[in-house]
Every structure is written in structure tokens, then in C-alpha cells.
Design an enzyme around this catalytic site. Structure first.
Site, PDB file in Angstrom:
ATOM      1  CB  SER A 113      -8.559  -0.610  -2.758  1.00  0.00           C
ATOM      2  OG  SER A 113      -7.779  -0.483  -1.589  1.00  0.00           O
ATOM      3  CD  GLN A 121      -2.874   5.910  -3.729  1.00  0.00           C
ATOM      4  OE1 GLN A 121      -2.962   6.710  -4.661  1.00  0.00           O
ATOM      5  NE2 GLN A 121      -3.059   6.259  -2.475  1.00  0.00           N
ATOM      6  CG  ASP A 164      -5.145  -1.594  -3.044  1.00  0.00           C
ATOM      7  OD1 ASP A 164      -5.404  -2.803  -2.879  1.00  0.00           O
ATOM      8  OD2 ASP A 164      -5.201  -0.755  -2.124  1.00  0.00           O
ATOM      9  CE1 TYR A 223      -4.628  -4.661   5.116  1.00  0.00           C
ATOM     10  CE2 TYR A 223      -2.286  -4.197   5.347  1.00  0.00           C
ATOM     11  CZ  TYR A 223      -3.369  -4.560   4.565  1.00  0.00           C
ATOM     12  OH  TYR A 223      -3.189  -4.806   3.232  1.00  0.00           O
ATOM     13  NE  ARG A 237      -4.353  -1.708   1.160  1.00  0.00           N
ATOM     14  CZ  ARG A 237      -5.471  -2.026   1.790  1.00  0.00           C
ATOM     15  NH1 ARG A 237      -5.603  -1.753   3.062  1.00  0.00           N
ATOM     16  NH2 ARG A 237      -6.457  -2.610   1.141  1.00  0.00           N
TER      17      ARG A 237
END
Length: 376
Positions: free
Chosen positions: A130, A124, A127, A227, A119
Site C-alpha cells: 500500500s 496496516q 503494509d 483482492y 492485510r
């Protein structure tokens, strides 16, 4: 350089690893692209659409491919068709699947797990957790609305007033935030909880109320990677008591709590389920890892005293066209970093942070430090 798009052999997986737009981008990288017949049908993409984008549709798509892209980890029967040294990129689900990792190592492929993408800013757009969780959160609310026997928004009519549904989201990651936004759009009164204090502001910015025991431990409850940390037994007891009281008043509860590599934490006990009003609905997004809700059953809607517990796996896959489009973009963005732009040939930099984080196997061995075979 040949890139192959494999058809998913799991009948329950409707997603596909490429869409016509990503095929065009692969072609622009200088790749030859082949796809197995019917790979995109369940996501609404015809073979002719791939052909129009420049791909070859053939049953031998994976033969001699330098890169094979998939949604789910390949089974042993699929690996037999891949050439040794090929890069195989998919959602690998490596935790607790040592035998599957060994099979990929033995097949001589270099396997990459998209869900282990670090991350960091440059990753991004790659990802996959996500992109897919965002759709899972959306779909969770749609499933809840379908299972719920009343309307979501408050309705004032000549025949009387319909009260707004009360929706409680447990776990405010990407899926939880999208669930909040979707439930709010549908007119529900939304509350949410998470062990990470940083998300309180995000919850409130979406028009929901944050519910948590906000003590000193709560204020420290986040890892460097963003997290959730596992909380102490004392905190869990306090939070459970607060949650139990709150759940009694809710119409819909959506749970999203997952800790990478661990069984899903149990958030809702059978006693909490029984405390809810008949007609209430629970949606468990962690069902594939054991579930957050006691009594949840994979692939089923369990009925406990009139309370429905929905345990559908792969909620992102229930929006396959959107999910495939986003996943295809994740894959292309990663593969683009593995190709030399000037020679248009594969040029994997094994010291790149993205590669080190995602590479599971290479040259016949499991190389990822988190999944090294246990020594006897």
C-alpha cells in the site's frame, strides 16, 4: 542486537531501507545500527545524516548483523557477506523465483518478504504494497502529464478554451485511488473501472465516474482478502467491449491490475491502442509482470501510431525520498514486533501471524507453504 542497512546493488533502485528517523527508532529499541556508505544518496539522505541519527557508516555494515534490511531481495554475491541465522527483510518478489529462494535458504538466513504482510488491522502500518502503490499511483499521473501534449485542466482564456483531459483508471486498488485523486487535483475529467463492486463508492467519493458491466457476477467479484477475483470469459468479453468503446474517447489511460503470483492480466489490446487518438498516453503500472497493455516495453515509451505507451518499472522509486520514508516506517513497525522490549534482544515468535505470513526461509530450508520446492 545489530541492524544493518544495505546499499542497493541494483543501479536502477534509488530507494533505501532506512531514513534517519527510523535509525533513531532502532536505537531506541536498543539496537546498534550500521549502514553501508552512500546507501541513502539517491533518496537525498547523506551519510552524515545517518551518523547524526546514531548510525555507524561502514563498508562492513552487514558483517555479523543480526538483521539486514534492504529494499530488494539480496543477490547471491550479497548473501555471501551475511552471517548464518541473520534475519534478512526486504521486498523479496518470491513468485517464480525459486532459485533465489533456494540461494537464501542455502545461505542459512531467515528471509522475510515484506509484500506478503497479511492485510489485518495490526499490520496496516507495515503494509509495503500500500505505501509504495500509493506513490506509484501518484507518479503515474505525473508521468502521464509529462508525456501528454496538452494541459490537464480546462482553461478558458482570451485566446480560446483548452478542454479538460479525459483520464481513465483501470484497477482501483491503492494505486488506482491515488491516481484518481491526483488526476482530479490536476483538473482532469476522471473515470475508473474495477471488477470489485465495493470500490464503486470510493471512486465516486473522489469525484470520478465508475465504468463497469454491473451484472450478478460483478457483484460477487472479490476475495476474502480484498483482492480481485479472476472473472469468467463471458464477463471479460462484456467488460472488454464496454471498455473498448470507452477507451476510444480517452486522452490518458492508467492500468494498475495485478493478481499476486500471476502474470498481469491483459486489459488493453493492440486494437484498443490503435483506436485511441494520436497524442493519447497509456501508463502501465503492471509492466514488471508482463503488462496490462499489449505492446508495452519495460523501461521504454513505445509509440504506436502517435499513441504513447509508457512502461517505466518501479514508479514508486521515481519518488525515492517519499518512498524510502514510508518503506522505512513499514520496516521499523515490523521489526519492532520481533524484539523483546525488556531485554532489547531479538525474540522472533515463529507462531505470530505476521511472521508466518512473511517468513520464506529458516534453518537452511524454504518454509513458506506457498513456495515449497516441488517434489519430483
Amino acid at each position: 542486537m545489530k541492524i544493518a542497512i544495505a546499499k542497493e546493488i541494483d543501479a536502477a533502485e534509488p530507494r533505501v531501507a532506512a531514513v534517519p528517523d527510523s535509525v533513531k527508532k532502532f536505537k531506541a529499541l536498543g539496537a546498534e545500527v550500521a549502514i553501508e556508505p552512500g546507501a541513502g544518496i539517491k533518496s537525498g539522505v547523506l551519510d552524515a545524516d545517518y551518523q547524526a541519527a546514531g548510525a555507524t557508516v561502514t563498508a562492513d555494515a552487514v558483517k555479523d548483523a543480526d538483521i539486514v534490511i534492504k529494499v530488494k531481495r539480496p543477490e547471491a554475491s550479497e548473501l555471501a557477506n551475511y552471517k548464518r541465522g541473520a534475519l534478512v527483510i526486504a521486498i523479496m518478489d518470491p513468485y517464480g523465483n525459486d532459485a533465489a529462494l533456494k540461494s537464501m535458504a542455502d545461505a542459512g538466513v531467515s528471509a522475510f518478504a515484506m509484500e506478503l504482510m497479511p492485510r489485518i488491522t495490526r499490520a496496516q502500518v507495515m503494509d509495503v504494497l500500500s505505501s509504495q502503490a500509493n506513490l506509484a499511483g501518484y507518479r503515474a499521473v505525473i508521468e502521464a502529464a509529462e508525456a501528454f501534449g496538452r494541459a490537464f485542466p480546462m482553461m478558458m482564456t482570451a485566446a480560446g478554451t483548452v478542454p479538460a483531459a479525459k483520464v481513465f483508471i483501470m484497477g482501483v486498488g491503492v494505486a488506482g485511488l491515488q491516481a484518481i485523486a491526483t488526476a482530479r487535483r490536476l483538473g482532469a475529467v476522471v473515470t475508473a473501472t474495477d471488477v470489485r463492486p465495493a470500490v464503486k463508492e470510493q471512486v465516486e467519493s473522489l469525484g470520478a465516474k465508475f465504468v463497469a458491466v454491473e451484472d450478478d457476477e460483478f457483484k460477487q467479484a472479490e476475495t476474502a482478502g480484498g483482492y480481485a477475483k479472476e472473472m469468467s470469459k463471458e464477463y471479460q468479453a462484456k467488460q472488454a467491449a464496454l471498455t473498448a468503446e470507452h477507451i476510444k474517447k480517452q486522452d490518458i489511460v492508467i492500468t494498475t491490475a495485478l493478481i499476486p503470483g500471476r502474470p498481469a492480466p491483459r486489459l488493453i489490446s493492440a486494437e484498443m491502442v490503435r483506436s485511441m487518438k494520436p497524442g493519447s498516453v497509456l501508463i502501465d503500472l503492471a509492466v514488471e509482470r508482463g503488462g496490462n497493455v499489449e505492446g508495452v516495453k519495460v523501461g521504454e515509451v513505445a509509440d504506436i501510431g502517435g499513441v504513447k505507451i509508457v512502461g517505466f518499472p518501479n514508479l514508486a522509486g521515481r519518488v525515492p525520498a517519499s518512498a524510502s520514508g514510508l518503506y522505512a516506517r513499514n520496516l521499523f513497525s515490523f521489526i519492532e514486533t520481533l524484539v523483546d522490549k525488556s531485554t532489547k534482544a531479538l525474540a522472533v515468535n515463529w507462531d505470530d501471524d505476521l511472521v508466518k505470513a512473511t517468513a520464506l526461509t529458516k534453518d537452511g530450508a524454504v518454509i513458506h507453504p506457498n513456495f515449497q520446492p516441488k517434489s519430483a
